[in-house]
Design a protein around this motif. Structure first.
Motif, short mmCIF file in Angstrom:
data_model
loop_
_atom_site.label_atom_id
_atom_site.label_comp_id
_atom_site.label_asym_id
_atom_site.label_seq_id
_atom_site.Cartn_x
_atom_site.Cartn_y
_atom_site.Cartn_z
N ILE A 266 0.84 -1.20 0.00
CA ILE A 266 0.00 0.00 0.00
C ILE A 266 0.87 1.25 0.00
O ILE A 266 0.61 2.22 -0.73
N ILE A 267 1.93 1.26 0.79
CA ILE A 267 2.83 2.41 0.84
C ILE A 267 3.52 2.61 -0.50
O ILE A 267 3.67 3.73 -0.99
N ASP A 268 3.97 1.52 -1.12
CA ASP A 268 4.64 1.61 -2.42
C ASP A 268 3.73 2.21 -3.48
O ASP A 268 4.16 3.04 -4.31
N HIS A 269 2.47 1.82 -3.48
CA HIS A 269 1.54 2.34 -4.47
C HIS A 269 1.10 3.77 -4.15
O HIS A 269 0.77 4.54 -5.05
N THR A 270 1.11 4.13 -2.88
CA THR A 270 0.67 5.48 -2.49
C THR A 270 1.76 6.52 -2.73
O THR A 270 1.49 7.63 -3.19
N PHE A 271 3.02 6.16 -2.39
CA PHE A 271 4.12 7.11 -2.52
C PHE A 271 5.19 6.57 -3.48
O PHE A 271 6.38 6.67 -3.21
N GLY A 272 4.76 6.01 -4.58
CA GLY A 272 5.68 5.35 -5.51
C GLY A 272 6.74 6.26 -6.09
O GLY A 272 7.85 5.82 -6.38
N ALA A 273 6.44 7.56 -6.25
CA ALA A 273 7.38 8.47 -6.89
C ALA A 273 8.30 9.18 -5.90
O ALA A 273 9.23 9.87 -6.30
N ASN A 274 8.04 9.03 -4.64
CA ASN A 274 8.82 9.76 -3.63
C ASN A 274 9.53 8.75 -2.72
O ASN A 274 8.93 8.20 -1.80
N LYS A 275 10.80 8.52 -2.98
CA LYS A 275 11.54 7.50 -2.23
C LYS A 275 11.76 7.89 -0.78
O LYS A 275 11.77 7.03 0.11
N LYS A 276 11.94 9.20 -0.52
CA LYS A 276 12.15 9.63 0.86
C LYS A 276 10.90 9.38 1.70
O LYS A 276 10.98 8.91 2.84
N LYS A 277 9.73 9.69 1.13
CA LYS A 277 8.48 9.45 1.87
C LYS A 277 8.25 7.97 2.08
O LYS A 277 7.76 7.55 3.13
N ILE A 278 8.59 7.15 1.05
CA ILE A 278 8.41 5.70 1.17
C ILE A 278 9.24 5.16 2.32
O ILE A 278 8.75 4.38 3.15
N LYS A 279 10.49 5.61 2.39
CA LYS A 279 11.38 5.13 3.45
C LYS A 279 10.87 5.55 4.82
O LYS A 279 10.87 4.76 5.78
N PHE A 280 10.40 6.79 4.93
CA PHE A 280 9.91 7.30 6.21
C PHE A 280 8.65 6.56 6.63
O PHE A 280 8.55 6.09 7.79
N TYR A 281 7.68 6.45 5.75
CA TYR A 281 6.41 5.83 6.11
C TYR A 281 6.56 4.32 6.34
O TYR A 281 5.84 3.75 7.16
N LYS A 282 7.48 3.69 5.64
CA LYS A 282 7.73 2.28 5.90
C LYS A 282 8.29 2.08 7.31
O LYS A 282 7.95 1.10 7.99
N ALA A 283 9.17 2.98 7.73
CA ALA A 283 9.71 2.88 9.08
C ALA A 283 8.61 3.10 10.12
O ALA A 283 8.53 2.38 11.13
N VAL A 284 7.73 4.09 9.86
CA VAL A 284 6.62 4.35 10.79
C VAL A 284 5.69 3.15 10.87
O VAL A 284 5.30 2.70 11.96
N VAL A 285 5.33 2.61 9.71
CA VAL A 285 4.42 1.45 9.67
C VAL A 285 5.08 0.24 10.32
O VAL A 285 4.42 -0.51 11.06
N LYS A 286 6.36 0.06 10.08
CA LYS A 286 7.06 -1.10 10.64
C LYS A 286 7.01 -1.09 12.16
O LYS A 286 6.58 -2.09 12.78
N TYR A 287 7.41 0.01 12.77
CA TYR A 287 7.47 0.04 14.23
C TYR A 287 6.07 0.13 14.85
O TYR A 287 5.84 -0.38 15.96
N SER A 288 5.15 0.75 14.15
CA SER A 288 3.77 0.78 14.64
C SER A 288 3.16 -0.61 14.61
O SER A 288 2.49 -1.04 15.56
N TYR A 289 3.40 -1.32 13.53
CA TYR A 289 2.86 -2.67 13.39
C TYR A 289 3.48 -3.61 14.43
O TYR A 289 2.77 -4.42 15.05
N ILE A 290 4.79 -3.49 14.65
CA ILE A 290 5.45 -4.31 15.67
C ILE A 290 4.86 -4.02 17.05
O ILE A 290 4.60 -4.94 17.84
N SER A 291 4.62 -2.74 17.33
CA SER A 291 4.06 -2.37 18.64
C SER A 291 2.67 -2.96 18.84
O SER A 291 2.36 -3.50 19.92
N VAL A 292 1.83 -2.89 17.82
CA VAL A 292 0.48 -3.45 17.91
C VAL A 292 0.54 -4.96 18.13
O VAL A 292 -0.18 -5.51 18.99
#
Length: 412
Positions: A96-122
């Protein structure tokens, strides 16, 4: 240097011949996760069905439910569900992140990190709540039973959580679509550095295969048996057979998805640049050179290293003489079709055994469904592995013929 009159070491031996690998049937990681999740979920359901089944077909018992639902711990089901679905859910979030921010690599990296640690916490919160409830009901032994795989994970991967959420992770080198890159270099030091990187990547993937298959078989097959109520009676032999084939099926699926033929071809190409050294007692050559880490060596060259003589094997040899790690890498990946042949034979044996068990041992309806599903899954793996064997055998036999023809022409 001992100089008695033969070929000299050459820093420009040339490049080995690589036949382009055909593009076929490379599946997306999300599809692989869907197949794996479906397999583990079905196996877990079949094990619970085998343990908690009812005789609902007997009208005099007035039983309408297929399972004794009241005997199954709901918190245990949630715990197992989170464990077996963690990678599939995370793969969907990443897609979902790749398709949402496909053209912006910096945003992809940032949001993937946010999703990763949020998902681990949940996940950690849900698992902790379930563990507390299970502990209150079953005691310390149950807590140890569910926490034990954590020790296995720490043994394999340490405190790196990436391997818990993804099958394949970067090992520090260059990757394209999850595959490590191979650089056709003539620099011996660069080649050995690449071999070290590929060796590390392969070891991580192999450990991932072992851990994933063991974890799925443990939570899908062993844990339901451990938490089975004492008032229940079930066939322990069938339960053990299910666990064994859960592990074998999971191991086969993980191998097919994590070590595809395309990946093995990359390691094969690197092995052709590596070559190997064979220890010789008496070279019989008129000239023996001291091995140098910066040189590439031709087929049949004799070098002296640590007071021992070695003969080079392969179109190009850049390996360190006497290095067991380099020798194993060359032996395994010089011709990966042999590995695929062995895997095909092993998978064929497993399928035959499952068919025999399906005929002789599976009597009850749920055992027939379970063994039939496992047999179907292993047939799918057998097809993929056998296809990889036929393709790689054709490619590498042709590659070897071209090399032998070139070698014979060069030294005639």
């Amino acid at each position: 240097m001992e100089d008695n009159g033969s070929r000299s070491p050459n820093n420009n031996v040339g490049l080995p011949t690589h036949i382009p690998f055909p593009e076929y049937g490379v599946t997306h990681d999300l599809f692989n996760e869907v197949i794996t999740f479906t397999f583990v979920l079905f196996c877990t359901m079949m094990q619970f069905l085998h343990i908690y089944k009812t005789v609902w077909w007997l009208p005099e018992l007035h039983q309408t439910e297929t399972l004794h639902w009241e005997l199954i711990d709901t918190h245990l089901l949630v715990f197992i569900g989170v464990i077996i679905s963690r990678r599939l859910i995370y793969a969907v979030l990443r897609l979902i992140i790749d398709h949402t921010f496909g053209a912006n690599k910096k945003k992809i990296k940032f949001y993937k990190a946010v999703v990763k640690y949020s998902y681990i916490s949940v996940c950690l919160v849900i698992l902790t709540v379930c563990l507390i409830q299970i502990f209150l009901r079953h005691g310390y032994l149950a807590l140890f039973c569910l926490s034990y795989p954590l020790a296995i994970y720490l043994f394999f991967f340490g405190f790196n959580l990436n391997h818990l959420l993804q099958v394949s992770t970067d090992s520090g080198g260059s990757y394209i679509n999850g595959m490590p890159m191979h650089c056709c270099s003539t620099n011996a030091i660069t080649i050995r550095d690449e071999i070290d990187f590929l060796k590390t990547d392969f070891n991580v993937r192999f450990k991932q295969i072992i851990f994933t298959s063991v974890l799925n078989a443990y939570f899908g097959g062993c844990v339901p048996c451990f938490f089975a109520q004492k008032v229940l009676s079930y066939d322990m032999l069938i339960a053990i057979v299910n666990i064994i084939f859960f592990w074998l099926g999971g191991f086969a699926l993980s191998t097919v998805f994590i070590l595809p033929a395309k990946y093995c071809d990359i390691l094969h190409r690197a092995s052709l640049h590596l070559g190997k050294w064979v220890f010789v007692e008496d070279s019989g050559a008129s000239k023996v050179h001291l091995w140098s880490k910066g040189f590439s060596w031709e087929e049949g060259a004799i070098a002296k290293h640590n007071e021992k003589l070695y003969r080079s094997v392969g179109a190009v040899t850049t390996a360190v003489p006497g290095n067991g790690s380099h020798n194993r890498f060359f032996k395994i990946f010089n011709n990966p079709s042999v590995t695929f042949m062995v895997l095909s034979m092993a998978m064929a044996v497993i399928v035959i055994v499952q068919i025999m068990l399906l005929y002789f041992l599976a009597i009850e309806w749920h055992n027939i469904i379970c063994m039939g599903f496992l047999c179907m899954t292993n047939n799918f793996c057998l097809f993929k592995v056998l296809r990889d064997y036929l393709i790689t055998q054709r490619i590498y036999s042709t590659e070897m013929s071209l090399y032998e023809k070139k070698f014979n022409t060069h030294f005639q």
